[in-house]
Scaffold this motif. Structure first.
Motif, PDB file in Angstrom:
ATOM      1  N   TYR A 182      -5.288   3.670  -1.449  1.00  5.46           N
ATOM      2  CA  TYR A 182      -4.576   4.404  -0.393  1.00  5.46           C
ATOM      3  C   TYR A 182      -3.136   3.930  -0.263  1.00  5.46           C
ATOM      4  CZ  TYR A 182      -3.081   5.834   4.264  1.00  5.46           C
ATOM      5  OH  TYR A 182      -2.362   6.353   5.319  1.00  5.46           O
ATOM      6  N   ASP A 183      -2.230   4.867  -0.229  1.00  6.84           N
ATOM      7  CA  ASP A 183      -0.806   4.603  -0.025  1.00  6.84           C
ATOM      8  C   ASP A 183      -0.316   5.531   1.084  1.00  6.84           C
ATOM      9  OD1 ASP A 183       1.945   4.372  -0.042  1.00  6.84           O
ATOM     10  OD2 ASP A 183       2.144   4.490  -2.229  1.00  6.84           O
ATOM     11  N   PRO A 184       0.057   4.993   2.250  1.00  5.77           N
ATOM     12  CA  PRO A 184       0.474   5.841   3.365  1.00  5.77           C
ATOM     13  C   PRO A 184       1.678   6.723   3.045  1.00  5.77           C
ATOM     14  CG  PRO A 184       1.003   3.526   3.782  1.00  5.77           C
ATOM     15  CD  PRO A 184       0.125   3.559   2.573  1.00  5.77           C
ATOM     16  N   GLU A 185       2.403   6.370   1.976  1.00  8.63           N
ATOM     17  CA  GLU A 185       3.572   7.165   1.597  1.00  8.63           C
ATOM     18  C   GLU A 185       3.203   8.343   0.694  1.00  8.63           C
ATOM     19  OE1 GLU A 185       6.581   6.542   2.865  1.00  8.63           O
ATOM     20  OE2 GLU A 185       5.627   4.922   3.995  1.00  8.63           O
ATOM     21  N   VAL A 186       1.944   8.374   0.248  1.00 11.75           N
ATOM     22  CA  VAL A 186       1.513   9.439  -0.670  1.00 11.75           C
ATOM     23  C   VAL A 186       0.530  10.349   0.052  1.00 11.75           C
ATOM     24  CG1 VAL A 186       0.378   9.979  -2.853  1.00 11.75           C
ATOM     25  CG2 VAL A 186       1.815   7.921  -2.658  1.00 11.75           C
ATOM     26  N   PRO A 187       0.923  11.581   0.351  1.00 14.10           N
ATOM     27  CA  PRO A 187       0.010  12.509   1.039  1.00 14.10           C
ATOM     28  C   PRO A 187      -1.281  12.728   0.245  1.00 14.10           C
ATOM     29  CG  PRO A 187       2.254  13.374   0.985  1.00 14.10           C
ATOM     30  CD  PRO A 187       2.231  12.180   0.075  1.00 14.10           C
ATOM     31  N   SER A 217      -3.624  10.615  -0.413  1.00 15.63           N
ATOM     32  CA  SER A 217      -4.187   9.468  -1.125  1.00 15.63           C
ATOM     33  C   SER A 217      -5.291   8.820  -0.291  1.00 15.63           C
ATOM     34  CB  SER A 217      -3.102   8.437  -1.449  1.00 15.63           C
ATOM     35  OG  SER A 217      -2.675   7.761  -0.279  1.00 15.63           O
TER      36      SER A 217
END
Length: 291
Positions: free
Chosen positions: A58-63, A65
């Motif tokens: 999970y990457d909060p910057e990648v929608p 994810s």
């Protein structure tokens, strides 16, 4: 240096290492049967490991994810592991048993899910057992390194899981192994058989398993006795297993060919774990000269 598939499959201690691993995983079932069953068939193993990998990525910057139904469905169906409906049912089951929960703050689709603490504990224990099995081969310190730095699992698990999902030799078990592994709780039965192997009494073609009480085994693993007997009969018809006392069917043996194919299949996964953990240690700036 991590082990290659060939090095593992040919290692003189590999069968003993797999017996140790099978017993460790069987003991985990005794302490938490419901969560252990999430890895008890090959399809569920692939679903669970892939789902956990998506969560860790999970990457909060990648929608989009993280662990979502869409993300898991796309990966799983791409490799023809399960249908869309099976993925949906799998997520629903995890939510029902509270192995999974909606991620805090999730208000829009695709919904993101996170594993519950019991799921984290179960995955950590699984990784620890596999690393300990590798340590038996070279007196390495992988398991100790993970215990000292649990965050290494967050780096290693997604790399291992994706490698296994993308590798046909792991994704598609040999037919003799798949007979068990593609069925519900079949992995538990194989783990039990492997944990009981008497390697000291090996002959050219057969390895003794010892006494196997099908009725007690079915009860313990919460599966139908008829289902278990059907599996054993199919395997026996192939010549993969048999009984020393054919009439009573209590003392079992497995064929050398079955064991060899099982070992090579397991070597694919353990090589992936070994490589991923070594990579994680390097990425985190840690190293163990024995790995």
């Amino acid at each position: 240096m991590s082990f290659s598939i060939e090095q593992l499959a040919r290692h003189p201690k590999f069968m003993a290492s797999l017996r140790f691993l099978a017993e460790a995983l069987r003991n985990r079932y005794d302490h938490g049967p419901r969560i252990a069953r999430m890895l008890a068939s090959h399809q569920r193993w692939l679903l669970t490991q892939t789902a956990y990998a998506l969560h860790l990525e999970y990457d909060p910057e990648v929608p989009g994810s993280g662990l979502t139904v869409v993300g898991l469905r796309d990966l799983i169906t791409q490799h023809r592991v399960a249908s869309r409906n099976t993925v949906l049912s799998f997520i629903d089951e995890l939510l029902t048993y509270r192995f999974l929960m909606l991620a805090p703050g999730t208000v829009r689709r695709p919904r993101r899910y996170v594993p519950a603490e019991i799921s984290h504990t179960g995955m950590f224990g699984w990784c620890l057992s596999n690393l300990a099995a590798l340590d038996l081969l070279d007196d390495g310190g992988r398991a100790a390194a993970l215990a000292a730095s649990p965050e290494l699992m967050d780096l290693a698990q997604p790399r291992m899981a994706r490698h296994c999902l993308e590798t046909e030799a792991w994704r598609e078990p040999p037919e003799c192994v798949g007979l068990f592994l593609w069925t519900e709780a079949g992995g538990l039965v194989v783990d039990y058989i492997m944990s009981q192997l008497d390697l000291s009494g090996e002959t050219d073609a057969r390895i003794d398993v010892g006494r196997v009480d099908a009725r007690a085994l079915a009860t313990h693993f919460m599966i139908s006795r008829t289902h278990l007997q059907r599996l054993l009969r199919k395997s026996a018809d192939r010549g993969d297993i048999g009984w020393h006392d054919e009439t009573r069917k209590t003392r079992m043996w497995i064929s050398r060919d079955f064991l060899d194919q099982y070992c090579r299949w397991q070597a694919v996964k353990l090589a992936a774990i070994d490589e991923a953990f070594a990579w994680a240690q390097a990425a985190a700036g840690r190293s163990d000269p024995k790995t």
